[in-house]
Write a protein that holds these residues in place. Structure first.
Motif, short mmCIF file in Angstrom:
data_model
loop_
_atom_site.label_atom_id
_atom_site.label_comp_id
_atom_site.label_asym_id
_atom_site.label_seq_id
_atom_site.Cartn_x
_atom_site.Cartn_y
_atom_site.Cartn_z
N ILE A 1 -0.51 26.20 -10.10
CA ILE A 1 -1.81 26.24 -10.79
C ILE A 1 -1.94 25.06 -11.76
CG2 ILE A 1 -3.24 27.57 -12.39
CD1 ILE A 1 -2.01 30.10 -11.14
N LEU A 2 -0.86 24.76 -12.49
CA LEU A 2 -0.88 23.65 -13.44
C LEU A 2 -1.05 22.31 -12.74
CD1 LEU A 2 -0.56 22.63 -16.34
CD2 LEU A 2 1.91 22.58 -15.97
N SER A 3 -0.33 22.13 -11.63
CA SER A 3 -0.43 20.85 -10.91
C SER A 3 -1.82 20.66 -10.30
CB SER A 3 0.64 20.77 -9.82
OG SER A 3 0.44 21.77 -8.83
N ILE A 4 -2.42 21.74 -9.83
CA ILE A 4 -3.79 21.63 -9.29
C ILE A 4 -4.76 21.28 -10.42
CG2 ILE A 4 -5.68 22.97 -8.28
CD1 ILE A 4 -3.52 24.58 -6.77
N TYR A 5 -4.54 21.88 -11.59
CA TYR A 5 -5.39 21.57 -12.73
C TYR A 5 -5.27 20.09 -13.12
CZ TYR A 5 -7.12 21.62 -17.54
OH TYR A 5 -7.81 21.34 -18.70
N ILE A 6 -4.06 19.57 -13.11
CA ILE A 6 -3.85 18.16 -13.45
C ILE A 6 -4.48 17.27 -12.40
CG2 ILE A 6 -2.08 16.37 -13.73
CD1 ILE A 6 -0.26 18.51 -14.91
N ASP A 7 -4.37 17.66 -11.12
CA ASP A 7 -5.01 16.88 -10.05
C ASP A 7 -6.52 16.82 -10.23
OD1 ASP A 7 -3.18 15.72 -8.13
OD2 ASP A 7 -2.51 17.77 -7.70
#
Length: 440
Positions: free
Chosen positions: A31-37
């Motif tokens: 979820i965090l990596s998708i948010y950063i993307d």
């Protein structure tokens, strides 16, 4: 607090808890990596074009390949683990399966592969390429590639670890290390470091001075795993009474048997009796947290199985004896807790079923001696172990216990050895315990 620590140790020792934590943590990372993307725009120029995917079809292909490979390898890892458990059960005994299940690396490996599979599925679901919306989580895809590479390395480490842990010497060494750590916790005081001298109170007179006697019965059948000693001491101190424990952790109790007796001058309500019952945990199996003899019995089981006619492996039995010798030598230097526990004012509050050095010595060597009658090399090593322990021991009653075991070994050798010279070897060694010129 100690009871919570016990439940926490039980929880972290299960095969599913650590993998579940890894999976939950991985979902959070996804979820965090998708948010950063969604916040960062990746330029596909220069060096970055070799690191980040710029095509939705390529991204789907990579994530599908990784997810399929990871769940496949997870099945392989699970199969390898089951094979190791089967070998451990047949070679070392079914009670040692827990040691392999609780192995932290096994849990981490299984959790990592399943977590990577779930991570790829989550990222794969976020890829969008249509006229209304285009979203390509390049950073998240790069993380999945790094996770796949890490898991390949982890697989190599896992195979090496499994091949190492099923070796007899390594299994015995791990049990011995766990036993020594547990003994350091259960027996923290060294001889000479204790404060004050133990004294034997007039137990029967003290108990008869109380007007009421209440039984605490076992709520079910099973092994006594844990006793919350601090809570028991605090509660009986508030009631100005005494509690006598008839069993200790590791003992098997039958439903409704009297596990403790409370002596007070006031009547106890059902809620108060229930409180005492809840401070005692009974389960289907034994564990090592308060049971000092548990790991000793595990090592003895390995030695006994090694001495069986079907296995006939005296070297494994000798390795167990060597490690048990180290343990018993250590126990000669510690202060065994008294069965009497007092409050801060010096009033007797708890009468426990305490461990003794003699009992630990019996647990370590009785069964090995009984099964070693057909193996002179094991009998000789057993007597050598007792000689070493005797040299470490200076307390008279400890020495008497060691001499009793040495005499039993000598008697067994006299009855079972076919070769007279083997018995002569044993008798010569026994003189180091009984003294020169002894008629033993």
């Amino acid at each position: 607090m100690k009871k919570l620590n016990f439940f926490w140790n039980q929880l972290t020792s299960t095969f599913w808890f650590v993998p579940s934590l890894i999976i939950v943590g991985t979902i959070g990372i996804a979820i965090l990596s998708i948010y950063i993307d969604g916040l960062v725009e990746i330029s596909h120029r220069g060096l970055s074009r070799y690191l980040f995917i710029d095509s939705a079809d390529s991204a789907r292909s990579i994530l599908t390949t990784i997810s399929g490979a990871m769940i496949g390898v997870a099945g392989t890892v699970f199969s390898i683990t089951l094979v190791a458990l089967t070998l451990a059960s047949s070679q070392f005994g079914p009670r040692l399966i827990k040691n392999f299940m609780y192995d932290r690396l096994n849990q981490v490996v299984l959790g990592s592969y399943v977590a990577t599979y779930i991570y790829c599925l989550i990222i794969l679901n976020t890829i969008k390429e249509n006229g209304e919306m285009d979203f390509l989580p390049s950073i998240s895809i790069l993380l999945s590639l790094l996770a796949a590479l890490s898991n390949i390395i982890l697989l190599i480490v896992f195979i090496h670890h499994i091949a190492t842990t099923i070796q007899a010497d390594m299994v015995i060494s791990d049990i011995s290390e766990s036993l020594n750590k547990n003994l350091n916790v259960l027996f923290p005081e060294k001889i000479g470091e204790e404060h004050g001298e133990d004294h034997e109170p007039k137990e029967q007179e003290i108990k008869e001075s109380y007007s009421n006697r209440m039984q605490v019965k076992a709520p079910k059948s099973g092994y006594l795993q844990y006793i919350n000693n601090d809570s028991l001491l605090q509660k009986v101190n508030e009631m100005d009474g005494i509690i006598e424990l008839h069993y200790r952790p590791g003992d098997y109790v039958v439903f409704s048997v009297e596990v403790a007796t409370i002596y007070t001058n006031t009547d106890l309500s059902d809620e108060q009796v229930l409180y005492f019952t809840n401070q005692i945990i009974i389960s289907e199996t034994r564990n090592k947290y308060q049971d000092a003899e548990h790991s000793i019995h595990q090592m003895v089981e390995i030695a006994v199985r090694a001495l069986s006619p079907g296995v006939n492996d005296p070297y494994t039995a000798i390795s167990c004896i060597d490690n048990l010798t180290s343990t018993m030598c250590y126990l000669t230097t510690v202060k065994f807790p008294s069965k009497y526990r007092y409050n801060e004012d010096g009033d007797l509050r708890v009468i426990a079923d305490a461990l003794t050095y003699e009992g630990m010595l019996d647990a370590a060597f009785n069964q090995i001696r009984q099964f070693a009658s057909g193996s002179p090399s094991v009998v000789i090593r057993l007597l050598e172990a007792l000689i070493t322990i005797h040299e470490f021991t200076y307390r008279p009653h400890y020495k008497r216990a060691v001499k009793i075991h040495a005499q039993m070994v000598l008697n067994m050798a006299s009855d079972s050895f076919d070769e007279h010279n083997d018995f002569i070897d044993v008798k010569k060694r026994s003189q180091q315990i009984f003294g020169e010129g002894s008629d033993q």
